[in-house]
Design an enzyme around this catalytic site. Structure first.
Site, PDB file in Angstrom:
ATOM      1  N   GLY A 124       1.139  -1.961   5.790  1.00  0.00           N
ATOM      2  CA  GLY A 124       0.862  -0.527   5.820  1.00  0.00           C
ATOM      3  C   GLY A 124       1.976   0.286   5.193  1.00  0.00           C
ATOM      4  N   THR A 126       1.050   2.657   2.118  1.00  0.00           N
ATOM      5  CA  THR A 126       0.458   3.866   1.515  1.00  0.00           C
ATOM      6  C   THR A 126       0.029   4.889   2.579  1.00  0.00           C
ATOM      7  OG1 THR A 126      -0.351   2.489  -0.276  1.00  0.00           O
ATOM      8  CG2 THR A 126      -1.361   4.652  -0.063  1.00  0.00           C
ATOM      9  N   SER A 132       2.247   5.832  -5.127  1.00  0.00           N
ATOM     10  CA  SER A 132       3.307   5.390  -6.047  1.00  0.00           C
ATOM     11  C   SER A 132       4.666   5.915  -5.590  1.00  0.00           C
ATOM     12  CB  SER A 132       3.037   5.915  -7.462  1.00  0.00           C
ATOM     13  OG  SER A 132       1.732   5.614  -7.867  1.00  0.00           O
ATOM     14  N   SER A 158      -5.661  -2.597   3.400  1.00  0.00           N
ATOM     15  CA  SER A 158      -6.576  -3.739   3.402  1.00  0.00           C
ATOM     16  C   SER A 158      -6.483  -4.450   4.750  1.00  0.00           C
ATOM     17  CB  SER A 158      -6.214  -4.713   2.286  1.00  0.00           C
ATOM     18  OG  SER A 158      -6.197  -4.037   1.053  1.00  0.00           O
ATOM     19  N   GLU A 363      -0.787  -2.058  -5.617  1.00  0.00           N
ATOM     20  CA  GLU A 363       0.455  -2.830  -5.849  1.00  0.00           C
ATOM     21  C   GLU A 363       1.132  -2.434  -7.168  1.00  0.00           C
ATOM     22  OE1 GLU A 363       1.093  -6.424  -4.182  1.00  0.00           O
ATOM     23  OE2 GLU A 363      -0.728  -6.498  -2.998  1.00  0.00           O
ATOM     24  N   ARG A 381      16.823   0.067 -16.114  1.00  0.00           N
ATOM     25  CA  ARG A 381      16.563  -0.617 -14.841  1.00  0.00           C
ATOM     26  C   ARG A 381      17.148  -2.018 -14.916  1.00  0.00           C
ATOM     27  NH1 ARG A 381      12.120  -0.990 -10.756  1.00  0.00           N
ATOM     28  NH2 ARG A 381      11.369   1.036 -11.442  1.00  0.00           N
TER      29      ARG A 381
END
Ligand SMILES: Cc1cc2nc3c(=O)[nH]c(=O)nc-3n(C[C@H](O)[C@H](O)[C@H](O)COP(=O)(O)OP(=O)(O)OC[C@H]3O[C@@H](n4cnc5c(N)ncnc54)[C@H](O)[C@@H]3O)c2cc1C
Length: 395
Positions: A124, A126, A132, A158, A363, A381
């Site tokens: 859990g 989101t 994002s 989900s 994801e 990055r």
């Protein structure tokens, strides 16, 4: 790099394929139409040891390598995205994260029953205002004696109605931005927990997705995963595992598109010949094949890095982005090859097209992975080894 699969992996692929052909394919059209998530099938997957395939035997799993998990995901999604998604969240996002971050007692209590498939795990992260942009999440966790009190809401989770355990991310200190996020192991039975499935989804209708609510939910202090403030790092490392399973599943989606399209190419005739003999149809078939082979190489390369216990955020992101885009394109082309028949549920390809969209979103959206890849190339990055790496496969 060794491109050979071991005898054990060849047998695993055969076993999962046979399971999908007999236990999923005959029923999936009906489950999808009814929006039914078949929990019996999940139980059967657990009985086959497929819910903990890459978890070491000492923690109740099958002790196979990370690429064996990819094989399971590929073959499951050849049947339907719903069951691959279940393995992605249970094994990829939850169990592998416990393997990486949990204390020994947390592993015994939560990882062992999950690896055996006796308990189901979910993830859990989101929230309605935070997808994002993870740092925008609003769920809070406040320490009160020997427990934390969680208040907030998650969405698009989900297995929301199915899972026994959840990894839940919440702010313990909002002033520290993403360094103030913590991760908790939450049991469905905790007072103040509730869930509600989302209706009206475009695809993965044979899956279970929805909301979680935490209303003053008390979580024992010992269920903090890692330390306070580790939540963002934990979430990102969980996504390295989850994205790997999504990418592998996308290869299975492309396989399914190819199988259906090749059959139809031989079956349907126009202008006095099989449509497979028309060059523009061949172009779509060739693109699917290229997408499948390129995606597999990316997936199994990421798996090889995982097997060595190496950081693979960059390689996994690339595999997830490309494989899901290829699968989405393959599904679109599969419908095109079927013409109007592809537009009805008489053939499975309309389901493939609907199912292929969510993996381009969850994801890490296509755009987030595009940005990540550009940032790696441009040098903006760089990844360092994490304090808690996913353990190398010990063989
Ligand atoms: C079927 C399904 C199952 C899911 N299961 C889970 C689950 O089990 N657990 C869980 O925690 N979540 C789950 N999710 C949620 C999923 O991870 C999020 O939907 C995803 O992270 C995107 O977030 P968002 O939907 O809020 O989109 P947003 O973040 O609001 O993005 C909206 C659009 O803006 C774009 N965008 C955003 N930021 C940028 C940027 N910086 N630059 C360029 N473009 C940008 C995005 O790419 C997208 O196109 C699931 C989603 C679906 C559809």
């Amino acid at each position: 790099m060794n491109f050979d699969f071991s005898d054990e992996q060849v047998m695993l692929r055969k076993a999962v394929r046979s399971f999908v052909d007999h236990e999923i394919m005959p029923y999936i059209g009906e489950w999808d139409a009814k929006g039914h998530f078949d929990q019996q099938t999940l139980k059967k997957l657990a009985e086959l040891g497929l819910m903990g395939v890459c978890i070491p035997e000492t923690y109740g799993g099958s002790g196979m390598d990370y690429n064996s998990l990819a094989i399971v995901c590929e073959e499951l999604e050849r049947g339907d995205t719903a069951f691959r998604t279940a393995v992605s969240v249970h094994t990829g996002l939850n169990s592998m994260t416990l393997l990486q971050w949990a204390t020994e007692s947390q592993k015994q209590k939560y990882l062992v029953p999950q690896a055996k498939g006796e308990k189901i795990g979910a993830f859990g992260l989101t929230e309605p205002a935070a997808g994002s942009d993870v740092a925008a999440l609003q769920t809070t966790a406040t320490l009160d004696g020997d427990h934390y009190v969680l208040n907030g809401q998650k969405t698009w989770i989900s297995l929301c109605d199915v899972a026994d355990h959840f990894l839940v991310f919440a702010y313990t200190d909002k002033s520290k931005k993403h360094h103030g996020i913590s991760c908790f192991i939450v049991e469905r039975t905790y007072e103040g927990f509730s869930s509600k499935a989302t209706k009206g989804k475009l695809g993965i209708r044979a899956g279970n997705t929805g909301e979680l609510f935490f209303d003053g939910m008390k979580v024992p202090k010992e269920n903090l995963l890692g330390n306070e403030g580790d939540g963002f790092k934990i979430a990102m490392s969980a996504l390295d595992s989850g994205r790997f399973t999504v990418a592998a599943g996308a290869c299975g989606q492309i396989m399914a598109c190819l199988e259906a399209s090749v059959d139809y190419c031989h079956e349907r005739e126009t202008f006095g010949k099989e449509i497979g003999k028309h060059q523009l149809v061949q172009q779509m078939i060739a693109k699917m094949e290229a997408g499948l082979q390129m995606s597999r190489l990316l997936v199994y390369r990421a798996g090889a890095l995982k097997n060595k216990g190496m950081r693979n955020t960059r390689e996994t992101s690339l595999a997830k982005w490309q494989a899901c885009d290829f699968a989405n394109q393959a599904a679109d082309d599969a419908v095109q090859i079927h013409g109007a028949y592809g537009y009805s549920n008489e053939y499975p390809v309309e389901r493939y097209l609907r199912n292929s969209k969510a993996p381009v979103i969850y994801e890490g959206t296509r755009e987030i992975h595009t940005i990540m890849q550009a940032e790696y190339v441009l040098g903006y990055r760089k990844d360092k080894p994490l304090s808690q790496m996913l353990p190398a496969w010990e063989g």
